[in-house]
Design a protein around this motif. Structure first.
Motif, mmCIF file in Angstrom:
data_model
loop_
_atom_site.group_PDB
_atom_site.id
_atom_site.type_symbol
_atom_site.label_atom_id
_atom_site.label_comp_id
_atom_site.label_asym_id
_atom_site.label_seq_id
_atom_site.Cartn_x
_atom_site.Cartn_y
_atom_site.Cartn_z
ATOM 1 N N MET A 165 46.095 17.996 19.343
ATOM 2 C CA MET A 165 45.980 17.902 21.005
ATOM 3 C C MET A 165 46.999 16.585 21.532
ATOM 4 O O MET A 165 47.797 16.784 22.501
ATOM 5 C CB MET A 165 45.324 18.027 22.109
ATOM 6 N N ALA A 166 46.412 15.601 21.096
ATOM 7 C CA ALA A 166 47.124 14.037 21.278
ATOM 8 C C ALA A 166 48.836 14.249 21.076
ATOM 9 O O ALA A 166 49.497 14.324 22.262
ATOM 10 C CB ALA A 166 46.837 13.826 20.801
ATOM 11 N N LEU A 167 49.308 14.161 20.010
ATOM 12 C CA LEU A 167 50.951 15.134 19.691
ATOM 13 C C LEU A 167 50.955 15.792 20.578
ATOM 14 O O LEU A 167 52.358 15.440 21.372
ATOM 15 C CB LEU A 167 51.255 15.281 18.188
ATOM 16 N N SER A 168 50.415 17.090 20.869
ATOM 17 C CA SER A 168 51.312 18.301 21.683
ATOM 18 C C SER A 168 52.046 18.076 23.222
ATOM 19 O O SER A 168 51.931 18.296 23.865
ATOM 20 C CB SER A 168 50.539 19.710 21.296
ATOM 21 N N GLY A 169 50.038 16.982 23.838
ATOM 22 C CA GLY A 169 50.148 16.318 24.434
ATOM 23 C C GLY A 169 51.515 15.682 25.351
ATOM 24 O O GLY A 169 51.867 15.921 26.254
#
Length: 196
Positions: A165-169
């Motif tokens: 989620m952090a990287l896709s965010g």
């Protein structure tokens, strides 16, 4: 007025908080199907987990995502992806097998979600290209974190979910920044005045 090219930390933190949907998705899929050890459990477990993950993503990005399309598309795509991915690795749980399963799961997920984002984000195809890599990374981080992946879960654990989620965010923010804001339509009275 906020500069659309600046990194939106608030939106990114909110998106990243959506990682909480992943453990819930995994627990619910396990309750419904048990271990992911055959095609039907992978398909059903993927649909269940995908519905929860899609709901979580919609909850943290409601301005961008449409619940009526995002949730069912994510559920269906994850069911197909997990079904094919788990079958392709013989339902194995080694690091390499789970990374490959994640990569395969990310292909239909990325394609379906990018299709839904195509009118909202510039270069939505980048989302489709990134999802297989990020899903493989999610399983890699979970496995490396010492989670008991031999239990044949439908989705990676919290370590992988936070990473995903952090990287896709970050990716989502950069795709938003590259999107040219549409010009709002003129009110009907101004349209008529311009026509005269």
């Amino acid at each position: 007025m906020r500069d659309q090219h600046r990194f939106n930390l608030k939106a990114w933190l909110l998106w990243t908080a959506g990682f909480l949907a992943f453990p819930i998705a995994g627990a619910l899929a396990t309750a419904v199907t048990g271990r992911i050890n055959d095609f039907s459990s992978a398909l059903v477990g993927g649909v269940v987990a995908g519905a929860v993950i899609g709901t979580g993503q919609w909850l943290v990005a409601r301005r961008l995502l449409d619940a009526q399309t995002w949730i069912p598309a994510t559920a269906l795509a994850m069911g197909i992806g997990l079904g094919v991915g788990a079958w392709a690795v013989g339902y194995g749980t080694s690091l390499g097998e789970l990374a490959l399963m994640g990569f395969i799961t990310g292909i239909p997920l990325g394609a379906a979600q990018a299709y839904l984002l195509r009118d909202r984000l510039a270069n939505a195809w980048v989302w489709a290209a990134a999802m297989p890599l990020l899903w493989a990374l999610g399983w890699t981080v979970t496995t490396a974190g010492g989670i008991d992946v031999d239990q044949q879960f439908a989705v990676f654990g919290a370590y992988g979910a936070i990473t995903f989620m952090a990287l896709s965010g970050v990716l989502l923010d950069r795709l938003r920044a590259a999107t040219t804001p549409s010009t709002p339509p003129l009110p009907p009275a101004q349209n008529q005045a311009l026509a005269q």
